[in-house]
Design a protein around this motif. Sequence first.
Motif, PDB file in Angstrom:
ATOM      1  N   LEU A 131     -22.123 -17.130  36.702  1.00 44.24           N
ATOM      2  CA  LEU A 131     -21.585 -18.374  36.241  1.00 44.24           C
ATOM      3  C   LEU A 131     -22.346 -19.204  35.308  1.00 44.24           C
TER       4      LEU A 131
ATOM      5  N   GLY B 133     -21.566 -21.969  34.069  1.00 45.32           N
ATOM      6  CA  GLY B 133     -21.414 -23.582  34.844  1.00 45.32           C
ATOM      7  C   GLY B 133     -21.228 -24.773  33.511  1.00 45.32           C
TER       8      GLY B 133
ATOM      9  N   ASN C  30     -30.159 -19.908  33.230  1.00 43.60           N
ATOM     10  CA  ASN C  30     -29.522 -18.409  33.610  1.00 43.60           C
ATOM     11  C   ASN C  30     -30.169 -16.824  33.476  1.00 43.60           C
TER      12      ASN C  30
ATOM     13  N   CYS D  57     -15.666 -25.249  37.835  1.00 45.56           N
ATOM     14  CA  CYS D  57     -15.591 -25.291  38.931  1.00 45.56           C
ATOM     15  C   CYS D  57     -14.478 -26.186  39.762  1.00 45.56           C
TER      16      CYS D  57
ATOM     17  N   SER E 117     -23.130 -17.921  41.255  1.00 46.74           N
ATOM     18  CA  SER E 117     -23.996 -18.630  41.418  1.00 46.74           C
ATOM     19  C   SER E 117     -25.499 -19.297  41.302  1.00 46.74           C
TER      20      SER E 117
ATOM     21  N   CYS F 280     -22.418 -26.132  42.669  1.00 52.31           N
ATOM     22  CA  CYS F 280     -21.229 -24.655  41.668  1.00 52.31           C
ATOM     23  C   CYS F 280     -20.393 -23.527  42.932  1.00 52.31           C
ATOM     24  N   GLY F 281     -21.210 -23.709  43.389  1.00 40.73           N
ATOM     25  CA  GLY F 281     -21.666 -21.927  44.269  1.00 40.73           C
ATOM     26  C   GLY F 281     -20.340 -22.814  45.471  1.00 40.73           C
TER      27      GLY F 281
ATOM     28  N   THR G  53     -18.585 -14.414  46.625  1.00 36.74           N
ATOM     29  CA  THR G  53     -19.353 -15.731  45.963  1.00 36.74           C
ATOM     30  C   THR G  53     -20.575 -16.100  46.446  1.00 36.74           C
TER      31      THR G  53
ATOM     32  N   ASP H 172     -24.793 -17.221  46.114  1.00 38.82           N
ATOM     33  CA  ASP H 172     -25.709 -18.262  45.575  1.00 38.82           C
ATOM     34  C   ASP H 172     -26.837 -17.344  45.638  1.00 38.82           C
TER      35      ASP H 172
END
Length: 411
Positions: free
Chosen positions: A173, A175, A186, A209, A246, A251-252, A279, A281
């Motif tokens: 993701l 973000g 990332n 998100c 994430s 967000c996660g 999902t 982390d």
Amino acid sequence: MFARPAAGLEDTARGREAQALLRNCVHCGFCLPACPTYRVTGNELDSPRGRIYLIKQLVEGAPASATTRGHLDRCLTCRACERACPSGVEYGRLVELGRELVDERVPRAATERAMRAAFVAVLSRRRLFTALLRIGQAVRGALPARLRERIPPRPAVRAAAITRRHARRVVLLEGCVQPGLAPGINAATARVLDRLGIGVERVRGEQCCGALGQHLGHADRALEQARRNVAACCAALDAGAETIVSTASACGLMVKDYGRLLCGDPEYADRARRVSAATRDIAEVIRPEDLEQAGLRRGSGPHVAWQAPCTLQHGQRLGGRVESLLEAAGFELTPTTEQTLCCGSAGTYSILQPELSAELRRRKVAALTGGAPQLIATANIGCLEHLRGASGVPVRHWIELVAEALEGTAR
């Protein structure tokens, strides 16, 4: 705590939910010492137990007031109280419900509504936010000191430099604000996963998100963003991605909650549960043994103070994972105090509640730096930027440190 829903909540799903949530509270007070705002103000109405009393009154039809709104707004939604509660009270959902009821009965002033709408409109649009940030960075030197400290210098970014293709693939993701504020996070994640034989892909159509809208009174917008993300992520899972990753713990946590948020939507409920279940982390994807097998030696790197974001330790209940990974990567963890205390970031809280936020940040920085660390590591972009503004010690995302350790460039 028994409640009798009134004022339109009688025999409604929301009224029944409120009853069930309130019923678990037994007034024990274990939540008080865990609550950051209570510890600062000493006012019980700024504690979970006090706010639950206010929410019970709203559910039973009591008029909403500015005082009620003020106490609910001062909540950081850090959910430390949920970890302390022996009865399992889902306080995070209760305070969301209380805020919804206050906003429905006593709308905010037009200026406040406009400011909150602007936050949601700008911060949840990656390209718009990044463009405005770059303008701010270009003129940063000419800005007043108070504004300048909120705009970080533009960071140098090392490209992912990945040429191999892997059978294992995950969705990463992007973000909203993180790509503009700290694009290296990332990129570092992609390099680490590449080293472990996992390919990274982005999904087309990814939205914010929804956490911003959810916490700022724009629940309908948050749900629409969630639906779009569910559709995009399901397409990636159907195409062979094994999980959704994430690197921002806030967000996660939101994506992991899609199953609950969309449970009443017949078109999206099943897919939302699938996305939430898939999902992870980034700390759940990497194992300490992965780093040890890469040849890293424990205790060979810089001294690091670990700051566990509330969304990671209280929301996702992932305490201890990052610490193990940092140690496996060779970093020496320094002793810290106040490990469960919120840093005061909490999304836009640092802007909307600046005094409380600043005091919590002061306490958190003191707790983190007491062991003389060379670096502070965290797992959420909001915490990172908030702490950076008051810390004399560099603040980094932990995955960047791991990437540098793997590449022999830790500093």
